[in-house]
Design a protein around this motif. Structure first.
Motif, short mmCIF file in Angstrom:
data_model
loop_
_atom_site.label_atom_id
_atom_site.label_comp_id
_atom_site.label_asym_id
_atom_site.label_seq_id
_atom_site.Cartn_x
_atom_site.Cartn_y
_atom_site.Cartn_z
N GLY A 142 -3.38 3.23 6.18
CA GLY A 142 -4.14 3.76 5.05
C GLY A 142 -3.32 3.99 3.80
O GLY A 142 -3.83 3.79 2.70
N THR A 143 -2.08 4.42 3.96
CA THR A 143 -1.32 4.78 2.76
C THR A 143 -0.12 3.87 2.51
O THR A 143 0.28 3.70 1.36
CB THR A 143 -0.81 6.23 2.85
OG1 THR A 143 0.24 6.34 3.80
CG2 THR A 143 -1.94 7.18 3.20
N ALA A 149 -3.59 12.46 3.72
CA ALA A 149 -4.75 12.73 2.86
C ALA A 149 -4.57 12.18 1.45
O ALA A 149 -5.52 11.71 0.84
CB ALA A 149 -5.01 14.24 2.80
N LYS A 150 -3.34 12.23 0.94
CA LYS A 150 -3.16 11.90 -0.47
C LYS A 150 -2.25 10.72 -0.75
O LYS A 150 -2.08 10.33 -1.90
CB LYS A 150 -2.59 13.14 -1.19
CG LYS A 150 -3.47 14.38 -1.05
CD LYS A 150 -2.91 15.59 -1.75
CE LYS A 150 -2.74 15.42 -3.23
NZ LYS A 150 -2.43 16.68 -3.93
N GLY A 151 -1.67 10.13 0.29
CA GLY A 151 -0.75 9.03 0.06
C GLY A 151 0.64 9.51 -0.32
O GLY A 151 0.86 10.71 -0.47
N PRO A 178 0.24 0.54 2.65
CA PRO A 178 0.03 -0.63 1.80
C PRO A 178 0.08 -0.30 0.31
O PRO A 178 0.54 -1.10 -0.49
CB PRO A 178 -1.37 -1.12 2.21
CG PRO A 178 -1.53 -0.65 3.60
CD PRO A 178 -0.84 0.69 3.64
N GLY A 179 -0.38 0.88 -0.04
CA GLY A 179 -0.37 1.27 -1.45
C GLY A 179 1.02 1.60 -1.98
O GLY A 179 1.22 1.69 -3.18
N ALA A 216 3.81 -0.15 -0.73
CA ALA A 216 4.65 -1.19 -0.14
C ALA A 216 5.59 -1.81 -1.16
O ALA A 216 6.38 -2.68 -0.81
CB ALA A 216 3.77 -2.26 0.50
N ALA A 254 2.80 8.68 -3.12
CA ALA A 254 3.18 8.99 -4.50
C ALA A 254 2.47 10.22 -5.05
O ALA A 254 3.01 10.93 -5.89
CB ALA A 254 2.91 7.78 -5.41
N ALA A 255 1.26 10.47 -4.58
CA ALA A 255 0.47 11.56 -5.15
C ALA A 255 0.92 12.93 -4.65
O ALA A 255 0.48 13.95 -5.16
CB ALA A 255 -1.01 11.36 -4.85
#
Lengths: 203, 203
Positions: free
Chosen positions: B116-117, B29-31, B119-120, B122, B33-34
DNA sequence: TTATTTATGTACGAAACAGTACAAAATGCA
DNA sequence: TGCATTTTGTACTGTTTCGTACATAAATAA
Protein backbone atom coordinates in the motif's frame (compact mmCIF):
# COMPACT_ATOMS: atom_id res chain seq x y z
CA UNK A 1 -17.59 29.07 -30.74
CA UNK A 2 -13.97 29.25 -31.80
CA UNK A 3 -14.17 33.04 -31.67
CA UNK A 4 -11.28 34.52 -29.72
CA UNK A 5 -12.73 37.66 -28.13
CA UNK A 6 -9.24 38.86 -27.35
CA UNK A 7 -9.01 39.12 -23.62
CA UNK A 8 -8.26 42.28 -21.78
CA UNK A 9 -5.03 42.19 -19.74
CA UNK A 10 -1.61 40.66 -20.11
CA UNK A 11 -1.80 37.35 -21.98
CA UNK A 12 -0.68 34.20 -20.15
CA UNK A 13 2.84 33.17 -21.01
CA UNK A 14 2.68 29.68 -19.55
CA UNK A 15 1.94 26.40 -21.27
CA UNK A 16 -0.65 25.03 -18.93
CA UNK A 17 -0.78 21.58 -20.54
CA UNK A 18 2.98 21.10 -20.49
CA UNK A 19 3.12 22.24 -16.89
CA UNK A 20 0.42 19.74 -15.93
CA UNK A 21 2.35 16.98 -17.65
CA UNK A 22 5.40 17.82 -15.56
CA UNK A 23 3.20 17.75 -12.47
CA UNK A 24 1.90 14.32 -13.42
CA UNK A 25 5.38 12.91 -13.89
CA UNK A 26 6.62 14.32 -10.62
CA UNK A 27 3.74 13.00 -8.53
CA UNK A 28 3.99 9.70 -10.34
CA UNK A 29 7.65 9.32 -9.49
CA UNK A 30 7.60 10.49 -5.89
CA UNK A 31 4.04 10.26 -4.63
CA UNK A 32 1.94 13.03 -3.17
CA UNK A 33 3.50 13.86 0.17
CA UNK A 34 7.13 13.69 -0.92
CA UNK A 35 6.67 16.38 -3.56
CA UNK A 36 7.11 19.96 -2.41
CA UNK A 37 5.81 23.05 -4.13
CA UNK A 38 9.40 24.00 -4.82
CA UNK A 39 9.86 20.68 -6.62
CA UNK A 40 6.78 21.41 -8.68
CA UNK A 41 8.00 24.91 -9.34
CA UNK A 42 11.34 23.62 -10.57
CA UNK A 43 9.79 20.89 -12.70
CA UNK A 44 7.26 23.13 -14.37
CA UNK A 45 9.36 26.27 -14.62
CA UNK A 46 6.46 28.14 -13.04
CA UNK A 47 6.89 30.25 -9.95
CA UNK A 48 5.06 29.15 -6.85
CA UNK A 49 2.43 31.89 -7.07
CA UNK A 50 1.80 30.94 -10.69
CA UNK A 51 1.20 27.37 -9.63
CA UNK A 52 -1.35 28.52 -7.10
CA UNK A 53 -3.12 30.66 -9.64
CA UNK A 54 -3.16 27.93 -12.27
CA UNK A 55 -3.94 24.87 -10.19
CA UNK A 56 -4.67 25.84 -6.60
CA UNK A 57 -2.92 24.21 -3.68
CA UNK A 58 -0.94 21.00 -3.66
CA UNK A 59 -3.90 18.69 -3.16
CA UNK A 60 -5.77 20.33 -6.02
CA UNK A 61 -2.74 19.86 -8.23
CA UNK A 62 -2.61 16.20 -7.33
CA UNK A 63 -6.28 15.72 -8.07
CA UNK A 64 -5.91 17.55 -11.36
CA UNK A 65 -2.91 15.39 -12.17
CA UNK A 66 -5.01 12.28 -11.61
CA UNK A 67 -7.64 13.67 -13.96
CA UNK A 68 -5.01 14.35 -16.61
CA UNK A 69 -3.51 10.91 -16.17
CA UNK A 70 -6.93 9.32 -16.39
CA UNK A 71 -7.59 11.17 -19.62
CA UNK A 72 -4.36 9.82 -21.08
CA UNK A 73 -5.34 6.30 -20.13
CA UNK A 74 -8.77 6.83 -21.57
CA UNK A 75 -7.28 7.98 -24.82
CA UNK A 76 -4.37 5.56 -25.22
CA UNK A 77 -5.39 2.28 -23.63
CA UNK A 78 -9.16 2.01 -23.31
CA UNK A 79 -9.72 1.86 -27.11
CA UNK A 80 -7.60 -1.30 -27.20
CA UNK A 81 -9.88 -2.87 -24.62
CA UNK A 82 -13.02 -1.91 -26.49
CA UNK A 83 -11.84 -3.04 -29.91
CA UNK A 84 -13.77 -5.79 -31.60
CA UNK A 85 -12.41 -9.30 -31.48
CA UNK A 86 -11.82 -11.97 -28.90
CA UNK A 87 -11.48 -11.06 -25.26
CA UNK A 88 -8.05 -12.55 -24.88
CA UNK A 89 -6.31 -10.32 -27.39
CA UNK A 90 -8.31 -7.27 -26.33
CA UNK A 91 -7.19 -7.74 -22.74
CA UNK A 92 -3.59 -8.47 -23.70
CA UNK A 93 -3.39 -5.38 -25.85
CA UNK A 94 -5.00 -3.24 -23.19
CA UNK A 95 -2.40 -4.41 -20.70
CA UNK A 96 0.38 -3.67 -23.15
CA UNK A 97 -0.91 -0.16 -23.73
CA UNK A 98 -1.07 0.41 -19.99
CA UNK A 99 2.46 -0.90 -19.60
CA UNK A 100 3.59 1.56 -22.24
CA UNK A 101 2.25 4.29 -19.97
CA UNK A 102 3.58 2.74 -16.78
CA UNK A 103 7.07 2.51 -18.26
CA UNK A 104 6.80 5.72 -20.22
CA UNK A 105 9.47 7.69 -18.48
CA UNK A 106 12.49 5.89 -19.94
CA UNK A 107 14.78 5.54 -16.93
CA UNK A 108 12.47 5.12 -13.96
CA UNK A 109 9.52 2.79 -13.88
CA UNK A 110 7.00 5.38 -12.90
CA UNK A 111 4.02 3.06 -12.67
CA UNK A 112 0.48 4.28 -12.27
CA UNK A 113 -0.22 7.65 -10.73
CA UNK A 114 -3.50 6.43 -9.29
CA UNK A 115 -2.88 2.84 -8.22
CA UNK A 116 0.76 3.50 -7.39
CA UNK A 117 0.58 6.61 -5.26
CA UNK A 118 -3.04 7.16 -4.20
CA UNK A 119 -3.19 4.20 -1.80
CA UNK A 120 -0.32 5.70 0.16
CA UNK A 121 -2.19 8.97 0.57
CA UNK A 122 -5.65 7.54 1.06
CA UNK A 123 -5.85 9.01 4.54
CA UNK A 124 -6.87 12.16 2.70
CA UNK A 125 -10.56 11.68 2.03
CA UNK A 126 -10.46 13.32 -1.38
CA UNK A 127 -7.76 10.91 -2.49
CA UNK A 128 -9.59 7.96 -1.03
CA UNK A 129 -12.76 8.82 -2.92
CA UNK A 130 -10.86 9.33 -6.13
CA UNK A 131 -9.15 5.97 -5.75
CA UNK A 132 -12.45 4.26 -5.11
CA UNK A 133 -13.99 5.85 -8.18
CA UNK A 134 -11.06 4.81 -10.35
CA UNK A 135 -11.25 1.21 -9.24
CA UNK A 136 -14.99 1.13 -9.75
CA UNK A 137 -14.57 2.55 -13.22
CA UNK A 138 -12.00 -0.08 -14.08
CA UNK A 139 -14.16 -2.91 -12.76
CA UNK A 140 -17.11 -1.63 -14.75
CA UNK A 141 -15.13 -1.33 -17.96
CA UNK A 142 -13.83 -4.86 -17.53
CA UNK A 143 -17.27 -6.23 -16.81
CA UNK A 144 -18.77 -4.55 -19.86
CA UNK A 145 -16.05 -5.85 -22.12
CA UNK A 146 -16.36 -9.38 -20.76
CA UNK A 147 -20.12 -9.43 -21.19
CA UNK A 148 -19.66 -8.42 -24.78
CA UNK A 149 -17.58 -11.52 -25.51
CA UNK A 150 -19.42 -13.85 -23.14
CA UNK A 151 -23.02 -12.67 -23.06
CA UNK A 152 -24.33 -15.95 -21.66
CA UNK A 153 -21.91 -16.34 -18.77
CA UNK A 154 -23.46 -16.22 -15.34
CA UNK A 155 -23.11 -13.06 -13.31
CA UNK A 156 -20.92 -14.47 -10.56
CA UNK A 157 -18.34 -15.66 -13.04
CA UNK A 158 -18.42 -12.39 -14.91
CA UNK A 159 -17.78 -10.42 -11.75
CA UNK A 160 -14.94 -12.69 -10.75
CA UNK A 161 -13.35 -12.45 -14.17
CA UNK A 162 -13.68 -8.68 -14.22
CA UNK A 163 -12.13 -8.34 -10.79
CA UNK A 164 -9.23 -10.58 -11.70
CA UNK A 165 -8.67 -8.48 -14.80
CA UNK A 166 -8.68 -5.32 -12.69
CA UNK A 167 -6.47 -6.80 -10.01
CA UNK A 168 -3.89 -7.69 -12.61
CA UNK A 169 -3.62 -4.10 -13.72
CA UNK A 170 -3.41 -2.78 -10.17
CA UNK A 171 -0.64 -5.22 -9.37
CA UNK A 172 1.21 -4.12 -12.50
CA UNK A 173 1.73 -0.71 -10.97
CA UNK A 174 3.29 -2.10 -7.82
CA UNK A 175 5.42 -4.51 -9.81
CA UNK A 176 6.57 -1.80 -12.19
CA UNK A 177 7.55 0.41 -9.27
CA UNK A 178 9.49 -2.44 -7.73
CA UNK A 179 11.63 -2.62 -10.83
CA UNK A 180 10.14 -5.64 -12.59
CA UNK A 181 11.06 -5.62 -16.28
CA UNK A 182 8.33 -4.57 -18.66
CA UNK A 183 8.52 -7.72 -20.79
CA UNK A 184 7.86 -9.87 -17.77
CA UNK A 185 4.67 -7.98 -17.04
CA UNK A 186 3.62 -8.17 -20.65
CA UNK A 187 3.81 -11.95 -20.49
CA UNK A 188 1.99 -11.88 -17.20
CA UNK A 189 -0.79 -9.85 -18.80
CA UNK A 190 -1.19 -12.34 -21.61
CA UNK A 191 -1.28 -15.23 -19.16
CA UNK A 192 -3.80 -13.45 -17.03
CA UNK A 193 -5.97 -12.84 -20.08
CA UNK A 194 -5.69 -16.50 -20.94
CA UNK A 195 -6.70 -17.55 -17.43
CA UNK A 196 -9.71 -15.25 -17.49
CA UNK A 197 -10.90 -16.69 -20.77
CA UNK A 198 -10.40 -20.22 -19.50
CA UNK A 199 -12.53 -19.41 -16.49
CA UNK A 200 -15.28 -17.97 -18.67
CA UNK A 201 -15.26 -20.75 -21.22
CA UNK A 202 -15.18 -23.43 -18.60
CA UNK A 203 -18.51 -22.53 -17.05
CA UNK B 1 21.01 -18.08 27.30
CA UNK B 2 18.14 -16.50 29.13
CA UNK B 3 20.56 -15.25 31.75
CA UNK B 4 19.99 -11.59 32.49
CA UNK B 5 23.46 -10.26 33.36
CA UNK B 6 21.86 -7.15 34.81
CA UNK B 7 23.17 -4.28 32.77
CA UNK B 8 25.03 -1.39 34.22
CA UNK B 9 23.35 1.97 33.66
CA UNK B 10 19.82 3.27 33.80
CA UNK B 11 17.37 0.60 32.64
CA UNK B 12 15.31 1.34 29.53
CA UNK B 13 11.81 2.48 30.33
CA UNK B 14 10.38 2.11 26.87
CA UNK B 15 8.46 -0.80 25.40
CA UNK B 16 10.31 -1.23 22.15
CA UNK B 17 7.84 -3.69 20.65
CA UNK B 18 4.82 -1.55 21.44
CA UNK B 19 6.55 1.49 20.03
CA UNK B 20 7.34 -0.36 16.82
CA UNK B 21 3.73 -1.41 16.54
CA UNK B 22 2.67 2.21 16.76
CA UNK B 23 5.22 3.04 14.09
CA UNK B 24 3.80 0.34 11.84
CA UNK B 25 0.26 1.60 12.23
CA UNK B 26 1.24 5.19 11.55
CA UNK B 27 3.21 4.43 8.40
CA UNK B 28 0.46 2.11 7.28
CA UNK B 29 -2.17 4.80 7.61
CA UNK B 30 -0.29 7.74 6.15
CA UNK B 31 2.59 6.38 4.09
CA UNK B 32 6.25 7.16 4.47
CA UNK B 33 6.67 10.76 3.45
CA UNK B 34 3.57 12.14 5.14
CA UNK B 35 4.70 10.99 8.57
CA UNK B 36 6.92 13.35 10.53
CA UNK B 37 9.16 12.47 13.42
CA UNK B 38 6.88 14.49 15.64
CA UNK B 39 3.98 12.30 14.56
CA UNK B 40 6.01 9.23 15.41
CA UNK B 41 7.01 10.78 18.69
CA UNK B 42 3.39 11.45 19.59
CA UNK B 43 2.20 8.02 18.50
CA UNK B 44 4.87 6.11 20.36
CA UNK B 45 5.14 8.35 23.39
CA UNK B 46 8.88 8.40 22.84
CA UNK B 47 10.82 11.60 22.53
CA UNK B 48 12.49 12.30 19.23
CA UNK B 49 15.99 11.54 20.52
CA UNK B 50 14.72 8.24 21.91
CA UNK B 51 13.37 7.35 18.52
CA UNK B 52 16.75 8.01 16.94
CA UNK B 53 18.50 5.89 19.50
CA UNK B 54 16.04 3.02 19.21
CA UNK B 55 15.43 2.92 15.49
CA UNK B 56 17.71 5.35 13.69
CA UNK B 57 16.38 7.87 11.22
CA UNK B 58 13.00 7.93 9.54
CA UNK B 59 13.93 5.66 6.67
CA UNK B 60 15.39 3.09 9.05
CA UNK B 61 12.18 3.21 11.05
CA UNK B 62 10.16 2.61 7.93
CA UNK B 63 12.31 -0.33 6.91
CA UNK B 64 12.10 -1.77 10.41
CA UNK B 65 8.33 -1.31 10.31
CA UNK B 66 8.19 -3.32 7.09
CA UNK B 67 10.21 -6.06 8.75
CA UNK B 68 7.85 -6.11 11.71
CA UNK B 69 4.82 -6.12 9.48
CA UNK B 70 6.29 -8.94 7.42
CA UNK B 71 6.87 -10.96 10.54
CA UNK B 72 3.24 -10.50 11.53
CA UNK B 73 2.12 -11.71 8.12
CA UNK B 74 4.49 -14.64 8.34
CA UNK B 75 3.07 -15.60 11.67
CA UNK B 76 -0.63 -15.00 11.13
CA UNK B 77 -1.38 -15.68 7.48
CA UNK B 78 1.31 -17.84 5.89
CA UNK B 79 0.42 -20.92 8.00
CA UNK B 80 -3.05 -20.83 6.49
CA UNK B 81 -1.53 -20.96 3.03
CA UNK B 82 0.74 -23.84 3.91
CA UNK B 83 -1.87 -25.95 5.64
CA UNK B 84 -2.64 -29.32 4.13
CA UNK B 85 -5.75 -29.70 1.99
CA UNK B 86 -6.97 -28.47 -1.34
CA UNK B 87 -5.52 -25.35 -2.87
CA UNK B 88 -8.81 -23.53 -3.09
CA UNK B 89 -9.51 -23.47 0.62
CA UNK B 90 -5.88 -22.83 1.50
CA UNK B 91 -5.85 -19.77 -0.75
CA UNK B 92 -9.22 -18.53 0.48
CA UNK B 93 -8.18 -18.81 4.08
CA UNK B 94 -4.88 -17.13 3.39
CA UNK B 95 -6.70 -14.22 1.83
CA UNK B 96 -9.05 -14.00 4.78
CA UNK B 97 -6.16 -13.92 7.22
CA UNK B 98 -4.52 -11.17 5.22
CA UNK B 99 -7.76 -9.23 5.15
CA UNK B 100 -7.93 -9.51 8.92
CA UNK B 101 -4.59 -7.72 8.99
CA UNK B 102 -5.49 -5.23 6.31
CA UNK B 103 -8.64 -4.24 8.17
CA UNK B 104 -7.12 -4.63 11.61
CA UNK B 105 -7.33 -1.07 12.75
CA UNK B 106 -11.08 -0.88 13.35
CA UNK B 107 -11.98 2.51 11.95
CA UNK B 108 -9.63 3.02 9.04
CA UNK B 109 -8.85 0.45 6.39
CA UNK B 110 -5.13 0.56 6.79
CA UNK B 111 -4.32 -1.94 4.07
CA UNK B 112 -0.87 -3.34 3.55
CA UNK B 113 2.17 -1.47 4.75
CA UNK B 114 4.29 -2.88 1.95
CA UNK B 115 1.99 -3.03 -1.07
CA UNK B 116 0.00 0.00 0.00
CA UNK B 117 2.69 2.52 0.82
CA UNK B 118 6.00 1.28 -0.60
CA UNK B 119 5.08 1.81 -4.27
CA UNK B 120 4.49 5.48 -3.54
CA UNK B 121 7.98 5.82 -2.06
CA UNK B 122 9.80 3.54 -4.47
CA UNK B 123 11.93 6.43 -5.70
CA UNK B 124 14.00 5.65 -2.62
CA UNK B 125 16.18 2.77 -3.69
CA UNK B 126 16.03 1.00 -0.35
CA UNK B 127 12.25 0.98 -0.50
CA UNK B 128 12.25 -0.16 -4.09
CA UNK B 129 14.50 -3.12 -3.29
CA UNK B 130 12.40 -4.05 -0.30
CA UNK B 131 9.24 -3.95 -2.38
CA UNK B 132 10.82 -6.12 -5.04
CA UNK B 133 11.94 -8.66 -2.47
CA UNK B 134 8.47 -8.79 -0.90
CA UNK B 135 6.80 -9.42 -4.22
CA UNK B 136 9.31 -12.08 -5.14
CA UNK B 137 8.78 -13.77 -1.80
CA UNK B 138 5.04 -13.76 -2.31
CA UNK B 139 5.32 -15.17 -5.82
CA UNK B 140 7.62 -17.92 -4.61
CA UNK B 141 5.34 -18.87 -1.75
CA UNK B 142 2.39 -19.06 -4.11
CA UNK B 143 4.31 -21.13 -6.62
CA UNK B 144 5.45 -23.59 -3.97
CA UNK B 145 1.96 -24.02 -2.61
CA UNK B 146 0.48 -24.53 -6.05
CA UNK B 147 3.05 -27.11 -7.01
CA UNK B 148 2.21 -29.03 -3.89
CA UNK B 149 -1.42 -29.38 -4.97
CA UNK B 150 -0.75 -29.69 -8.69
CA UNK B 151 2.63 -31.37 -9.04
CA UNK B 152 2.04 -32.37 -12.65
CA UNK B 153 0.96 -29.00 -14.00
CA UNK B 154 3.24 -27.46 -16.58
CA UNK B 155 5.52 -24.67 -15.51
CA UNK B 156 3.96 -21.89 -17.55
CA UNK B 157 0.56 -22.52 -16.03
CA UNK B 158 2.00 -22.71 -12.55
CA UNK B 159 3.73 -19.39 -12.95
CA UNK B 160 0.60 -17.78 -14.29
CA UNK B 161 -1.50 -19.13 -11.47
CA UNK B 162 1.02 -18.02 -8.87
CA UNK B 163 1.17 -14.52 -10.30
CA UNK B 164 -2.60 -14.22 -10.39
CA UNK B 165 -2.72 -15.32 -6.77
CA UNK B 166 -0.13 -12.69 -5.86
CA UNK B 167 -1.79 -9.98 -7.91
CA UNK B 168 -5.04 -10.59 -6.09
CA UNK B 169 -3.41 -9.90 -2.76
CA UNK B 170 -1.65 -6.79 -3.99
CA UNK B 171 -4.90 -5.43 -5.36
CA UNK B 172 -6.57 -6.11 -2.01
CA UNK B 173 -4.41 -3.50 -0.40
CA UNK B 174 -5.39 -0.82 -2.87
CA UNK B 175 -9.03 -1.80 -2.66
CA UNK B 176 -8.98 -1.81 1.13
CA UNK B 177 -7.44 1.64 1.17
CA UNK B 178 -10.09 2.89 -1.22
CA UNK B 179 -12.75 1.93 1.29
CA UNK B 180 -14.04 -1.32 -0.22
CA UNK B 181 -15.87 -3.38 2.41
CA UNK B 182 -13.98 -6.33 3.81
CA UNK B 183 -16.71 -8.85 2.99
CA UNK B 184 -16.56 -7.90 -0.65
CA UNK B 185 -12.86 -8.64 -0.78
CA UNK B 186 -13.35 -11.90 1.04
CA UNK B 187 -15.74 -13.04 -1.68
CA UNK B 188 -13.31 -11.78 -4.29
CA UNK B 189 -10.57 -13.86 -2.73
CA UNK B 190 -12.67 -17.01 -2.84
CA UNK B 191 -13.59 -16.37 -6.46
CA UNK B 192 -9.99 -15.73 -7.34
CA UNK B 193 -8.99 -19.00 -5.67
CA UNK B 194 -11.67 -20.77 -7.63
CA UNK B 195 -10.48 -19.28 -10.91
CA UNK B 196 -6.91 -20.28 -10.20
CA UNK B 197 -7.92 -23.88 -9.52
CA UNK B 198 -10.03 -23.94 -12.65
CA UNK B 199 -7.04 -22.80 -14.66
CA UNK B 200 -4.84 -25.48 -13.13
CA UNK B 201 -7.35 -28.28 -13.51
CA UNK B 202 -8.21 -27.34 -17.03
CA UNK B 203 -4.74 -27.93 -18.41
C1' DT C 1 -1.20 58.84 -24.33
C1' DT C 2 -3.42 57.43 -20.07
C1' DA C 3 -6.19 54.22 -17.54
C1' DT C 4 -7.65 49.55 -16.71
C1' DT C 5 -7.13 44.82 -16.51
C1' DT C 6 -4.71 40.60 -16.18
C1' DA C 7 -0.33 37.93 -15.51
C1' DT C 8 4.10 37.28 -13.36
C1' DG C 9 7.93 36.82 -10.08
C1' DT C 10 10.52 38.66 -5.89
C1' DA C 11 10.44 38.74 -1.30
C1' DC C 12 8.53 38.08 3.07
C1' DG C 13 6.60 35.72 7.48
C1' DA C 14 5.08 31.96 9.96
C1' DA C 15 5.05 27.30 10.76
C1' DA C 16 6.91 22.61 10.52
C1' DC C 17 10.78 19.75 10.28
C1' DA C 18 15.18 16.91 11.02
C1' DG C 19 18.86 16.17 13.69
C1' DT C 20 21.93 16.94 17.87
C1' DA C 21 24.22 18.88 22.19
C1' DC C 22 23.67 18.68 26.81
C1' DA C 23 22.16 18.18 31.37
C1' DA C 24 19.24 15.47 34.47
C1' DA C 25 17.72 10.86 36.01
C1' DA C 26 18.28 6.06 37.26
C1' DT C 27 20.74 2.19 37.87
C1' DG C 28 25.11 -0.96 39.23
C1' DC C 29 29.70 -1.15 41.34
C1' DA C 30 33.21 -0.08 44.74
C1' DT D 1 28.38 7.09 50.13
C1' DG D 2 30.55 8.36 45.78
C1' DC D 3 31.81 6.93 40.80
C1' DA D 4 30.88 4.98 36.36
C1' DT D 5 27.43 3.90 32.99
C1' DT D 6 23.40 4.06 30.41
C1' DT D 7 18.82 6.11 29.39
C1' DT D 8 16.00 10.00 28.93
C1' DG D 9 13.91 14.49 27.64
C1' DT D 10 14.54 19.63 27.11
C1' DA D 11 16.28 22.97 24.32
C1' DC D 12 18.63 24.64 20.44
C1' DT D 13 20.24 25.13 15.42
C1' DG D 14 19.68 25.49 10.63
C1' DT D 15 16.73 24.11 6.92
C1' DT D 16 12.58 23.33 4.43
C1' DT D 17 8.02 24.34 3.49
C1' DC D 18 3.65 26.67 2.65
C1' DG D 19 1.09 30.47 1.48
C1' DT D 20 0.63 35.45 0.36
C1' DA D 21 1.48 40.63 -0.06
C1' DC D 22 3.22 43.57 -3.24
C1' DA D 23 5.45 45.75 -6.97
C1' DT D 24 6.35 45.15 -11.91
C1' DA D 25 5.23 43.74 -16.75
C1' DA D 26 2.22 43.31 -20.79
C1' DA D 27 -1.74 43.64 -22.99
C1' DT D 28 -6.52 46.26 -24.31
C1' DA D 29 -9.82 50.26 -24.03
C1' DA D 30 -10.71 55.07 -24.18
Amino acid sequence: MSEAPRKRGRPPSIDSAAAMQAVVELFRAKGFAAVSLDDLSDATGLSRPSLYRSFGDKLSMYMAAMDAFGAQVEQAAVPALLREGDLKTALSEFYDEMLAIYYRDDSIAAGCLVYGTAPGSADLSAVKSRLFASIEQLDDAMRDRIVRSFPDAEEGIINAAAQIASNTLMAFSARAKSGAPKDELSVMGAQSAHAICTLLEDT
